[in-house]
Write an enzyme that holds these catalytic residues in place. Structure first.
Site, PDB file in Angstrom:
ATOM      1  N   CYS A 101       0.841  -1.202   0.000  1.00 50.35           N
ATOM      2  CA  CYS A 101       0.000   0.000   0.000  1.00 50.35           C
ATOM      3  C   CYS A 101       0.870   1.243   0.000  1.00 50.35           C
ATOM      4  O   CYS A 101       1.954   1.233   0.535  1.00 50.35           O
ATOM      5  CB  CYS A 101      -0.924   0.019   1.223  1.00 50.35           C
ATOM      6  SG  CYS A 101      -0.095   0.472   2.752  1.00 50.35           S
ATOM      7  N   HIS A 215      12.109  -0.480   2.866  1.00 50.94           N
ATOM      8  CA  HIS A 215      12.028  -1.109   4.185  1.00 50.94           C
ATOM      9  C   HIS A 215      13.419  -1.230   4.809  1.00 50.94           C
ATOM     10  O   HIS A 215      14.074  -2.275   4.690  1.00 50.94           O
ATOM     11  CB  HIS A 215      11.403  -2.501   4.077  1.00 50.94           C
ATOM     12  CG  HIS A 215       9.944  -2.493   3.807  1.00 50.94           C
ATOM     13  ND1 HIS A 215       8.998  -2.669   4.784  1.00 50.94           N
ATOM     14  CD2 HIS A 215       9.245  -2.307   2.651  1.00 50.94           C
ATOM     15  CE1 HIS A 215       7.789  -2.616   4.253  1.00 50.94           C
ATOM     16  NE2 HIS A 215       7.914  -2.385   2.960  1.00 50.94           N
ATOM     17  N   GLU A 217      14.213  -1.738   7.793  1.00 47.74           N
ATOM     18  CA  GLU A 217      14.271  -2.791   8.811  1.00 47.74           C
ATOM     19  C   GLU A 217      14.653  -4.143   8.207  1.00 47.74           C
ATOM     20  O   GLU A 217      15.128  -5.054   8.923  1.00 47.74           O
ATOM     21  CB  GLU A 217      12.931  -2.891   9.551  1.00 47.74           C
ATOM     22  CG  GLU A 217      11.826  -3.662   8.851  1.00 47.74           C
ATOM     23  CD  GLU A 217      11.176  -2.885   7.723  1.00 47.74           C
ATOM     24  OE1 GLU A 217      10.327  -3.473   7.007  1.00 47.74           O
ATOM     25  OE2 GLU A 217      11.503  -1.694   7.567  1.00 47.74           O
TER      26      GLU A 217
END
Length: 396
Positions: A101, A215, A217
């Site tokens: 999303c 991302h 992480e």
């Protein structure tokens, strides 16, 4: 088992779970890297499952000091007033069931079709590589004097360039950034890879609103937990710093004096008030059949709440929701009956509406609900500038 120290309450971060289908059943989950980093920096993740009716229970998750939105499915174009970009029904169905999303402003519904195909071969960027999902990287240019720049500053100085290599798992992206946000990074094809709100970013004061297309992480070396760059976990570190500061600020504004030891007369009054609140709670919970003799017992709770100034805003709001300020139970029950009649009438009217009309109506009230929540929060906390009332990290 040792007793927990109730005087130390860690800040709480609300995380909306991601939903997937496994063995013909929905499974709600949140990636472990998100949870590990939130916990390691001193906050408690509160996971909200995407199940029917959960929106009616959101008060139960309070207090919440931050919000983390991570991963998820495509956003329906109707939410940002976009047309369907000429994609076929099959392509739309495929996109809306299998990709990430991307939130705010307007979006590219399919980067490959709407952006990449219009560029030369040298400018195209692969934003999704199914054959090398975790290992795929592409370069992004970091904008100076932004939070992202400060997080990766050492790595940028070592390379002598304002570029880092990031992972990529998306086929959608930001097309037009909302006016309040400022870009923090760009891909070579011009796609915005990070943004933040400079007017609502100050972790030391509990302000943190930003979003990333990649991302960090998950940006780790092969078969290792070592990050690609020392700056990868910084977003979470600064986010939790803001969450802790927000909790501290909230507690300082809502703190109440410690309870005093009551004499016999005051203890008797306390019990009367507690009983009044208990009756109101039962009414609020749905017990609409109440003995008329109990109506007068609500008076004590109502009078107490009207004259008391030591309650926190959260306590007072909750008591009002329970019906503790209701002076006359019969009038309260009449209002409940009126609400039922209105609901019944609304259902009859909406039953005659088309799907398109109902969709438009739902979008309108969704928008109005967001506006009302923001304005109410501003008025309650005296916020008059253009900032959000709840500091949060928006992660895409």
């Amino acid at each position: 088992m040792a007793a927990a120290d109730l005087s130390v309450i860690l800040p709480r971060v609300l995380i909306v779970s991601r939903r997937s289908v496994r063995k013909n059943k929905f499974v709600d989950f949140v990636g472990e890297y998100h949870l590990d980093l939130i916990v390691s920096y001193g906050a408690v993740p509160v996971i909200v499952p995407r199940v029917s009716g959960v929106h009616m229970l959101l008060d139960s998750f309070e207090p919440i000091h931050g919000v983390l939105l991570c991963e998820g499915e495509d956003i329906d174009p109707s939410f940002y007033e976009a047309e369907l970009s000429g994609l076929s029904p099959e392509e739309l169905e495929e996109g809306f069931t299998g990709a990430e999303c991307r939130v705010w402003g307007t979006l590219y519904q399919d980067i490959g079709k709407e952006l990449s195909m219009k560029l030369g071969e040298d400018s195209r960027v692969v934003h999704m590589d199914y054959d090398d999902y975790d290992g795929h990287r592409h370069v992004v240019s970091v904008v100076e004097k932004t939070p992202l720049h400060s997080w990766f500053k050492d790595s940028l100085e070592d390379d002598g360039k304002m570029e880092i290599m990031v992972n990529s798992y998306h086929h959608q992206g930001v097309k037009r950034l909302a006016q309040r946000f400022v870009p923090m990074a760009f891909a070579p094809d011009g796609l915005i890879e990070g943004f933040y709100d400079p007017d609502a970013y100050n972790p030391e004061e509990g302000k943190f609103i930003m979003g990333l297309q990649f991302h960090p992480e998950r940006m780790r070396r092969p078969d290792s937990d070592e990050f690609d760059y020392p700056g990868c976990p910084k977003a979470y570190q600064e986010f939790v710093k803001a969450v802790i500061a927000y909790q501290t600020r909230l507690n300082s504004s809502t703190s109440v004096p410690k309870s005093l030891k009551l004499d016999q007369e005051m203890e008797k009054k306390r019990k009367v008030i507690v009983r009044s609140f208990s009756i109101a709670r039962n009414i609020y919970a749905g017990d609409r059949k109440m003995n008329p003799s109990k109506q007068s017992e609500l008076e004590a709770g109502a009078e107490f709440l009207e004259s008391n100034t030591a309650l926190s805003l959260q306590q007072e709001t909750r008591l009002k929701q329970m019906g503790a300020t209701v002076r006359n139970a019969s009038s309260y029950l009449n209002r409940l009956k009126l609400n039922e009649e209105r609901e019944s009438l609304a259902r009859k009217v909406m039953g005659k509406m088309s799907v398109e009309q109902i969709s438009d109506l739902m979008s309108f009230y969704h928008m109005m609900g967001q506006i009302c929540s923001e304005m109410l929060e501003r008025k309650l906390h005296g916020i008059v500038n253009e900032t959000w009332p709840l500091e949060r990290l928006v992660w895409c």
